[in-house]
Design an enzyme around this catalytic site. Sequence first.
Site: not given
Ligand code: AHR
Length: 667
Positions: A60, A254, A385-386
């Site tokens: 990321e 994120c 993602n989350e």
């Molecule tokens: O790894 C950092 C963040 O942690 C990522 O972007 C997210 O998916 C998680 O909350």
Amino acid sequence: MQRAFFYSSLMKLKLLPVCALVAISAFAASIPASGEINFIVDAGHPGAAINPAMWGIFFEDINFGADGGLYAEMVENRSFEFPDPMMGWIKISPSLAKGEISVRDEGSLTPANPHYLRVHSEGAAPFGICNTGFRGMGLNQNESYRFSVEIRGVAGAPALEAQLMAEDGSELDSTVLTNFGSGWQQRAFVFHPKASDWRGRLNILMNGKGTVDLDMVSLFPEHTWKDRPGGLRADMAQMLADLKPGFMRFPGGCIVEGSQLDRRYQWKNTLGPVGDRHLLINRWNYEFVHRPTPDYFQSFGLGFFEFFQLCEDIGAQPLPILNCGMACQFNSGELCPLDQLEPYIQDALDLIEFANGPETSLWGAKRAALGHREPFNMKMMGVGNEQWGHQYIERYAKFASALKKAHPEIMLVSDTGPSPDDERFQFLWPKLQELRADMVDQHCYANPRWFFENTHRYDNYDSNGPKVFMGEYAAQSAAVVSPKNRNTLECALAEAAYMIGLERNAAVVRMASYAPLFGNVDAWQWTPNLIWVDNHRIYGTPDYYAQQLFSRNRGDFVLPLAVENQTGTNLFASAARDDERKEIILKVVNAGSLPALVTIHLDNLPSRSRQAQAIIMTSAHATDENSFDQPRKVAPETVAIGKVKSKFHYSFRPNSLTVLRIGFERD
Ligand code: AHR
């Protein structure tokens, strides 16, 4: 934003009280009171096949992971597109100089990044600008650097001097450019700095009276990964290759979601000439009030084509993650209405065509035009993602129905929110089981104790249900999302113990990746990270070496392993069989502070004695870490053991992760 941070932290911290309740009396002792510890491996009856892509990486653009990191561009804000267009730049105007600079956009080089800089000088003295790079430019006298700039002459016949400068103001190399036409034209020069400097910078000074327009000011090391012009930092890509990752999850995190939908990651905007890739503010620029990074933007120089290319280079299966019509729920939680999801789903369908379609298809042709005629053979894709709540389930169901209809061959990865056992998880997991999801991503950031305590998490999962992808996990030495978290040996051992549990359940858990991958020591927002860099150095953490030990010693099948008299120890063990090298692989964590003497029984093997070796990662203290000065203080070392019989003793060192490889061909 502050609220977002606290919300995020609190939700994740919900894990901790549960873990903290579990008394770790076992952690006090390492030699069992009850007698000899036995590891009994049944080498003749292999269990589940371990996914060849089991141990992967998650990339990321956080902590200057891409811009200022893996993407090797050394000029910050090269196209003057930051909201403060002069961020990263300093005006150089000695007392005798008379001139002015202005940011403009009429007659721009590209509509995607419309701004450029007009420089006018009266010619009394050199006048111009300086770029300070990403926390300085790391310039090595043994390397060469390609400088390029788009220039348009406006008035007069000035000369432009480009200088590579050291921190102390001395010149390391320079060139003079003249004769500028009235249209945009790229000019380039290769610098050979006469000395190394780790806080270098780039000056562009106008000599003589005149006016020019400048855009896409760029400086790249000539030596990049695979020596691709405008490519990736070679040392960082090499560290990834050295992990031998089975897959690469990209681009987030994120980042995929965006704090609001118009700031989400859109893969189509990351292709083609870099000037055409529209710059976006990086969500980690402002996410954490305690770690603001106002100069953090996404140029997308490392875009989706480069992602597929890197995966191919390092033998990792690509796992792209796409936005599913939901912005980050820690931020706005903005939703795309269900009846307007079509463009999001179309993006996913087009990505499959871009990766796998024939050259005759619309998106396959675009891939071929970028230089890759063969398909990338993408096999999986993540939806969101989350995300959490019924909003996610509704959107995932729409994606799944459209994608499965068009591409049943693509495995879909869904998600269960940010925590592995909170109410969001409890809602999502059964829903995804009902929907017969292919593979479900679970995330966990928790203290080391949680990882030691949850090594049996998957023992009772239904192997006929959705497969598990442990897509983000990392032990947090201080507290979740705390800037005090360190990459200690203890954290690495906790993760390794947990990974042993993942491996034992290889029928259910098919993939796993640590998070986040990179952290720049001068510009991070999140810690811990797998690999730390600055603008010219790099080191792997103990966590990195734990990941490497697993991916390089994966094995093809899980072997049954019975453990006797383990009570009162801090031992965690798994066994696997490597059919190509004909070796039994034992992975053992001894998280105790004393050695643990174990009798190892290798049952059902044909030969009577075998060559064995141990690969051991340990250090004097569980709190030990690596650093630029001591990059391998905590790193694996290989020790030859010689021949062992089907029953032998081995003493596992305190605070260690040990991989035992034992050959099983007849001698
Ligand atoms: O790894 C950092 C963040 O942690 C990522 O972007 C997210 O998916 C998680 O909350």
